[in-house]
Design a protein around this motif. Structure first.
Motif, PDB file in Angstrom:
ATOM      1  N   GLY A  12      -9.854  47.110  45.924  1.00  0.00           N
ATOM      2  CA  GLY A  12      -9.493  45.702  46.035  1.00  0.00           C
ATOM      3  C   GLY A  12      -8.114  45.603  46.673  1.00  0.00           C
ATOM      4  N   SER A  13      -7.961  44.675  47.599  1.00  0.00           N
ATOM      5  CA  SER A  13      -6.677  44.556  48.289  1.00  0.00           C
ATOM      6  C   SER A  13      -6.404  43.102  48.627  1.00  0.00           C
ATOM      7  CB  SER A  13      -6.681  45.397  49.570  1.00  0.00           C
ATOM      8  OG  SER A  13      -5.489  45.219  50.307  1.00  0.00           O
ATOM      9  N   SER A  14      -5.158  42.696  48.513  1.00  0.00           N
ATOM     10  CA  SER A  14      -4.808  41.326  48.881  1.00  0.00           C
ATOM     11  C   SER A  14      -5.033  41.135  50.374  1.00  0.00           C
ATOM     12  CB  SER A  14      -3.358  41.021  48.518  1.00  0.00           C
ATOM     13  OG  SER A  14      -2.475  41.653  49.406  1.00  0.00           O
ATOM     14  N   ASP A  15      -5.284  39.898  50.772  1.00  0.00           N
ATOM     15  CA  ASP A  15      -5.590  39.615  52.171  1.00  0.00           C
ATOM     16  C   ASP A  15      -4.482  40.086  53.105  1.00  0.00           C
ATOM     17  OD1 ASP A  15      -8.053  38.371  51.608  1.00  0.00           O
ATOM     18  OD2 ASP A  15      -7.064  36.474  51.173  1.00  0.00           O
ATOM     19  N   THR A  16      -3.233  39.810  52.749  1.00  0.00           N
ATOM     20  CA  THR A  16      -2.120  40.156  53.630  1.00  0.00           C
ATOM     21  C   THR A  16      -1.967  41.661  53.781  1.00  0.00           C
ATOM     22  OG1 THR A  16      -0.997  38.156  52.853  1.00  0.00           O
ATOM     23  CG2 THR A  16       0.328  39.741  54.080  1.00  0.00           C
ATOM     24  N   ILE A  17      -2.087  42.394  52.690  1.00  0.00           N
ATOM     25  CA  ILE A  17      -2.003  43.855  52.748  1.00  0.00           C
ATOM     26  C   ILE A  17      -3.172  44.414  53.554  1.00  0.00           C
ATOM     27  CG2 ILE A  17      -2.114  45.966  51.355  1.00  0.00           C
ATOM     28  CD1 ILE A  17      -0.644  44.383  49.147  1.00  0.00           C
ATOM     29  N   ASN A  42     -11.319  42.322  49.895  1.00  0.00           N
ATOM     30  CA  ASN A  42     -10.045  41.640  50.118  1.00  0.00           C
ATOM     31  C   ASN A  42     -10.104  40.206  49.596  1.00  0.00           C
ATOM     32  OD1 ASN A  42     -11.752  41.514  52.680  1.00  0.00           O
ATOM     33  ND2 ASN A  42     -10.246  39.898  53.108  1.00  0.00           N
ATOM     34  N   LYS A  43      -9.177  39.942  48.685  1.00  0.00           N
ATOM     35  CA  LYS A  43      -9.063  38.641  48.015  1.00  0.00           C
ATOM     36  C   LYS A  43      -7.569  38.352  47.845  1.00  0.00           C
ATOM     37  CE  LYS A  43     -13.579  38.388  46.964  1.00  0.00           C
ATOM     38  NZ  LYS A  43     -14.481  37.299  47.424  1.00  0.00           N
ATOM     39  N   THR A  44      -7.236  37.278  47.154  1.00  0.00           N
ATOM     40  CA  THR A  44      -5.838  37.094  46.762  1.00  0.00           C
ATOM     41  C   THR A  44      -5.491  38.148  45.710  1.00  0.00           C
ATOM     42  OG1 THR A  44      -6.286  35.594  44.921  1.00  0.00           O
ATOM     43  CG2 THR A  44      -6.087  34.607  47.118  1.00  0.00           C
ATOM     44  N   ILE A  61      -4.756  47.133  45.294  1.00  0.00           N
ATOM     45  CA  ILE A  61      -3.430  47.217  45.900  1.00  0.00           C
ATOM     46  C   ILE A  61      -3.004  45.783  46.175  1.00  0.00           C
ATOM     47  CG2 ILE A  61      -2.063  48.045  47.841  1.00  0.00           C
ATOM     48  CD1 ILE A  61      -3.948  50.387  48.073  1.00  0.00           C
ATOM     49  N   VAL A  62      -1.965  45.343  45.489  1.00  0.00           N
ATOM     50  CA  VAL A  62      -1.647  43.911  45.452  1.00  0.00           C
ATOM     51  C   VAL A  62      -0.147  43.667  45.547  1.00  0.00           C
ATOM     52  CG1 VAL A  62      -3.678  43.373  44.050  1.00  0.00           C
ATOM     53  CG2 VAL A  62      -1.513  43.928  42.919  1.00  0.00           C
TER      54      VAL A  62
END
Length: 210
Positions: A12-17, A42-44, A61-62
């Motif tokens: 799982g990873s934040s959109d920006t990362i 990829n999510k918030t 990774i957030v």
């Protein structure tokens, strides 16, 4: 998983990362371990935390902070947020700006509910500066495009400015009041075991960031 010859890794990873950091890491990882299947959700950052708690992903990774009693958090790196504006903007020639400076112009922000929006709301409140969003947008990439065409100013991670193809269309300015932020890996306490493939990915992320 013997010798990383086969297996599956769900991250799982934040959109920006996902947009600005993961591509180079994924490229290197795939070249080195071509038989490891990889799935990216990829999510918030807050939504990724939910996926970790539900066991949908191996780890996340957030952008921190993420706080939950059932989450283990490891800080991977620290980075600054920057104010951005077009090159012809009145703020563009300043060496540093303040939140008060930004509040005088239309401010473009990530939509309410995102971890970054919560962070900015808290910082503005702590500094007793009103936060008025002229436009709520769904991604840093879209925000940068809107700033580049002169619709307002914004606050984004430095790495999102440096890594973008539109870096020459934006001026990045340090902000006086903003503390540095962190990127971290989060895991579920109930399933703390991290596979060999997962450990190698996190190690590769750390090396890349350095």
């Amino acid at each position: 998983m013997h010798g990383l010859q086969r297996g599956r890794l769900v991250i799982g990873s934040s959109d920006t990362i996902t947009i600005y950091i993961l591509p180079e890491i994924l490229k290197t990882y795939r070249q080195r371990y071509p038989n490891i299947e990889i799935a990216i959700r990829n999510k918030t950052s807050l939504e990724v935390a939910e996926l970790v708690l539900e066991g949908v992903v191996d780890f996340g990774i957030v952008t921190l902070p993420i706080e939950h009693e059932m989450l283990l958090v490891e800080v991977l790196c620290t980075y600054p947020d920057m104010a951005i504006c077009p090159p012809d903007h009145p703020l563009a020639n300043q060496e540093m700006v303040s939140l008060i400076d930004l509040s005088s112009y239309p401010l473009l922000l990530l939509e309410p509910g995102s971890n970054t929006r919560r962070f900015l709301e808290q910082v503005f409140a702590d500094c007793d500066v009103p936060l008025h969003s002229a436009m709520d947008l769904g991604s840093i990439d879209v925000i940068k495009q809107m700033v580049a065409i002169g619709l307002g100013v914004s606050i984004v991670p430095l790495y999102a400015v440096e890594a973008g193809s539109d870096a020459e269309e934006l001026v990045a300015l340090p902000l006086k009041e903003l503390p540095p932020r962190q990127i971290g890996v989060i895991r579920n306490r109930q399933s703390d075991y991290l596979s060999l493939a997962g450990k190698e990915f996190v190690s590769m992320f750390k090396r890349y960031i350095k």
